[in-house]
Design a protein around this motif. Structure first.
Motif, PDB file in Angstrom:
ATOM      1  N   ASP A   1       0.417  -1.513   0.019  1.00 49.32           N
ATOM      2  CA  ASP A   1       0.290  -0.031  -0.027  1.00 49.32           C
ATOM      3  C   ASP A   1       0.875   1.451   0.092  1.00 49.32           C
ATOM      4  O   ASP A   1       1.056   1.987   1.252  1.00 49.32           O
TER       5      ASP A   1
ATOM      6  N   ALA B   1       0.724   4.262  -0.765  1.00 46.76           N
ATOM      7  CA  ALA B   1      -0.036   5.351   0.373  1.00 46.76           C
ATOM      8  C   ALA B   1       0.320   5.031   1.652  1.00 46.76           C
ATOM      9  O   ALA B   1       0.338   6.413   2.235  1.00 46.76           O
ATOM     10  N   LYS B   2       0.976   4.084   2.191  1.00 51.19           N
ATOM     11  CA  LYS B   2       1.006   3.814   3.778  1.00 51.19           C
ATOM     12  C   LYS B   2       2.403   3.856   3.953  1.00 51.19           C
ATOM     13  O   LYS B   2       3.500   3.785   5.008  1.00 51.19           O
TER      14      LYS B   2
ATOM     15  N   LEU C   1       3.046   7.113  -4.765  1.00 47.07           N
ATOM     16  CA  LEU C   1       2.910   7.053  -3.424  1.00 47.07           C
ATOM     17  C   LEU C   1       1.389   7.213  -2.864  1.00 47.07           C
ATOM     18  O   LEU C   1       1.501   8.176  -2.226  1.00 47.07           O
ATOM     19  N   GLY C   2       0.361   6.984  -3.515  1.00 45.19           N
ATOM     20  CA  GLY C   2      -0.956   7.215  -3.731  1.00 45.19           C
ATOM     21  C   GLY C   2      -0.993   8.631  -4.314  1.00 45.19           C
ATOM     22  O   GLY C   2      -0.792   9.630  -5.021  1.00 45.19           O
TER      23      GLY C   2
END
Length: 347
Positions: free
Chosen positions: A66, A68-69, A307-308
């Motif tokens: 993920d 975005a994390k 990165l999201g």
């Protein structure tokens, strides 16, 4: 290492010792270059806990499932490692680590615990947990060079992981690291003298090259494999030597087709083609609506990984040596710039 302009003692003393005619000749020899392209950051981190010259170097960890994390690990060389999420919020602070520089490969994070700042001069090895995004300390590895700067290298030829601790004396060491669970095995495989004070470095896994910043001289390119020897070539030099970087040479990072170098004395960043090593231009991180500028920068990092939604094309991170509006004295921090805003040399 960062000093406010009024208190950069070593460089000021060296300049004062040179004859006026020599200084004039050096100024004429320095090449003219275009003004830096201005970009702004969209995020700034919580300030580090210590005041003064404390924050130094960031490293971006890309979450494996993920993005975005993903997080940024930053050094507070007066006594902590700090972990920030992509909003700039601190999610972990590890006291007692005097890391001047930090780098990572996969889930392995290594800091150079700077003896000059109160540390032990060793490499501190950690593992980051994707579930918690926090670091667990595994082992301290004493170094021959007394670590000040550091970068990691994952060899495509052998599959092995290496670390390059280096020092203000100009000495550089290469260590082979093997991390299995909580067990770390470390073996020194190369040791050499690069000249005067070094710190910033970047090892390019894709090309097998090590970029090493000699602070007052420029950026050198070595082979990153342990058998590469000490032969080197120049990427660029400082303005006093006819180059484009204003000393100190500090952080070095890469993303996509570009290599970035922190030109600390001019408050900006030079950009090079990662393959040809040609100079492409420069940019500066200036005041914006969401974050102030980056000045007197030590460490940098960059990634072209998505990165999201906040950083869909990657991110550039810079340490800010004078956080806050002019005339203020906030503790130092790090700024996050969406990589698509850095247009210099992009293609």
């Amino acid at each position: 290492m960062s000093f406010p302009r009024s208190v950069r003692p070593a460089r000021a003393a060296r300049a004062a010792a040179l004859p006026v005619a020599v200084l004039a000749a050096l100024a004429l020899a320095a090449p003219a270059h275009a003004a830096p392209v201005a970009v702004t950051a969209s995020v700034e981190t919580a300030p580090v806990s210590h005041s003064g010259d404390a924050a130094d170097d960031p490293a971006i960890w890309v979450h494996p499932t993920d993005p975005a994390k993903s997080v940024v690990v930053g050094t507070d060389k007066k006594g902590a490692l700090e972990v920030y999420d992509l909003s700039g919020a601190r999610i972990q602070r590890i006291s007692g680590d005097y890391g001047n520089n930090v780098d990572m490969r996969g889930n392995v994070v290594v800091s150079a615990d700077d003896e000059a700042a109160g540390g032990d001069g060793a490499m501190h090895v950690y593992r980051i947990d994707p579930a918690t995004r926090k670091l667990t300390h595994l082992k301290d590895v004493p170094t021959e060079v007394t670590a000040h700067g550091i970068c990691l290298y994952a060899s495509r030829a052998s599959g092995k992981l290496y670390a390059f601790p280096n020092s203000t004396s100009g000495r550089v060491e290469q260590w082979e690291l093997a991390v299995s669970g909580n067990t770390v095995t470390a073996t020194s495989v190369r040791l050499w003298d690069a000249g005067s004070a070094v710190e910033g470095c970047y090892a390019d896994d894709s090309t097998g090259k090590l970029y090493l910043g000699e602070e007052d001289v420029g950026v050198w390119v070595y082979g990153a494999e342990p058998t590469a020897g000490t032969g080197r070539s120049s990427l660029d030099s400082t303005t006093g030597s006819g180059g484009r970087i204003t000393a100190d040479v500090e952080g070095i990072a890469a993303a996509g087709n570009r290599l970035f170098v922190s030109s600390q004395g001019s408050d900006d960043y030079t950009v090079y083609d990662r393959t040809s090593r040609a100079y492409l231009g420069r940019f500066a991180v200036t005041d914006g609506d969401r974050a102030d500028d980056c000045e007197d920068t030590d460490g940098i990092d960059a990634t072209s990984a998505a990165l999201g939604p906040a950083f869909p094309q990657g991110m550039f991170v810079c340490q800010d040596g004078s956080n806050g509006a002019p005339g203020t004295s906030g503790n130092q921090n790090f700024k996050f710039v969406p990589l698509e805003r850095v247009t210099v040399g992009s293609r």
